[in-house]
Design an enzyme around this catalytic site. Structure first.
Site, PDB file in Angstrom:
ATOM      1  N   PRO A  71      52.710  91.896  71.654  1.00  0.00           N
ATOM      2  CA  PRO A  71      54.086  92.324  71.346  1.00  0.00           C
ATOM      3  C   PRO A  71      54.089  93.605  70.517  1.00  0.00           C
ATOM      4  O   PRO A  71      54.436  93.617  69.336  1.00  0.00           O
ATOM      5  CB  PRO A  71      54.639  91.133  70.563  1.00  0.00           C
ATOM      6  CG  PRO A  71      53.435  90.593  69.845  1.00  0.00           C
ATOM      7  CD  PRO A  71      52.267  90.794  70.781  1.00  0.00           C
ATOM      8  N   LYS A  72      53.723  94.707  71.124  1.00  0.00           N
ATOM      9  CA  LYS A  72      53.520  95.969  70.412  1.00  0.00           C
ATOM     10  C   LYS A  72      54.742  96.881  70.513  1.00  0.00           C
ATOM     11  O   LYS A  72      55.362  96.980  71.571  1.00  0.00           O
ATOM     12  CB  LYS A  72      52.293  96.699  70.977  1.00  0.00           C
ATOM     13  CG  LYS A  72      50.970  95.967  70.750  1.00  0.00           C
ATOM     14  CD  LYS A  72      49.818  96.736  71.386  1.00  0.00           C
ATOM     15  CE  LYS A  72      48.488  96.023  71.219  1.00  0.00           C
ATOM     16  NZ  LYS A  72      47.940  96.162  69.872  1.00  0.00           N
ATOM     17  N   LYS A  73      55.039  97.554  69.391  1.00  0.00           N
ATOM     18  CA  LYS A  73      56.106  98.545  69.336  1.00  0.00           C
ATOM     19  C   LYS A  73      55.583  99.790  68.630  1.00  0.00           C
ATOM     20  O   LYS A  73      54.627  99.725  67.851  1.00  0.00           O
ATOM     21  CB  LYS A  73      57.324  97.994  68.585  1.00  0.00           C
ATOM     22  CG  LYS A  73      57.948  96.772  69.253  1.00  0.00           C
ATOM     23  CD  LYS A  73      59.111  96.216  68.450  1.00  0.00           C
ATOM     24  CE  LYS A  73      60.350  97.071  68.601  1.00  0.00           C
ATOM     25  NZ  LYS A  73      61.541  96.433  67.967  1.00  0.00           N
TER      26      LYS A  73
END
Length: 246
Positions: A115-117
């Protein structure tokens, strides 16, 4: 290009110049600041997806410096990992990660389901202090500090902890906006070579942000802090639970 050629070449987008290469994904001199803290148990249960189970009200807040990684380059990452169990197996559920490099954002989301931003994390030594920060735009949302190398930790024990199971919720939408992929993924760090491990006094400050809600899991008490340095390989994953098949 014939359909058979598309199938044989297809790995990642764009087809003719993928955003990230095929693995294996090796990291050299990967540096961690991991601050474990006690938080609100009810909030953890609200956000951790079953069949994962939360046994203790703990969160690992991580700042990770990666100066040398295969295909991904030189970047830094920060985020929260929640200790969980899956069918009795202990592991860590990655809630959210924020980093400053596109290839591992694309690869992490598409391959494993990380879940990368995009954000601006840092991890550096400032005189006698190990300092980790996370900025989302102009807003400082996390600051972690630890006394620099106050006490050594056992390398073998820390290697075993890094080698434990990790869990991700991989979500990929269909072209109509419905869920095409919704899976619980398990992966492991492999070929770990510990180069150093230390602990010391630590602090962690989290600030509210609508799009980087790290403060939704408030810091009630610092439990542990670790400064680790290792070479390791990021192993590929396996699907352990398919939400759409239920």
């Amino acid at each position: 290009m014939k359909p058979s050629q598309v199938r044989s070449k297809a790995f990642a987008m764009p087809l003719t110049s993928p955003a990230f290469p095929m693995g294996p994904y090796r990291f050299v001199n990967r540096e961690f600041l991991i601050i474990t803290y006690r938080t609100d148990m009810d909030r953890l249960r609200e956000i951790v997806p079953e069949p994962l189970e939360v046994k203790e009200p703990l969160v690992h807040y991580e700042f990770i410096r990666m100066p040398d990684s295969t295909g991904f380059g030189d970047y830094t990452e920060s985020g929260q990992v929640i200790p969980v169990e899956y069918k009795g197996q202990p592991g860590g559920y990655t809630l959210a990660m924020y980093l400053n490099d596109h290839p591992p954002i694309a690869g992490g989301r598409e391959l494993w389901g990380f879940p990368k931003k995009l954000a601006q994390p840092t991890l550096q030594t400032h005189i006698d202090t190990l300092l980790g920060t996370l900025d989302y735009g102009p807003v400082r949302v996390a600051t972690g500090t630890m006394g620099y190398k106050h006490q050594e930790l056992d390398l073998e024990e820390q290697a075993k902890r890094l080698a434990g199971a990790n869990f991700l919720l991989k979500i990929i939408p269909h072209v109509d906006g419905s869920a095409r992929v919704c899976e619980l993924v398990r992966y492991y760090l492999q070929d770990i070579e510990m180069k150093g491990a230390w602990t010391g006094p630590a602090s962690l400050q989290l600030a509210p942000h609508a799009l980087a809600p790290v403060a939704d899991l408030p810091v009630l008490e610092i439990v542990e802090a670790r400064h680790l340095l290792a070479d390791l390989t990021l192993g590929l994953g396996e699907v352990v639970y398919d939400y759409l098949a239920q």
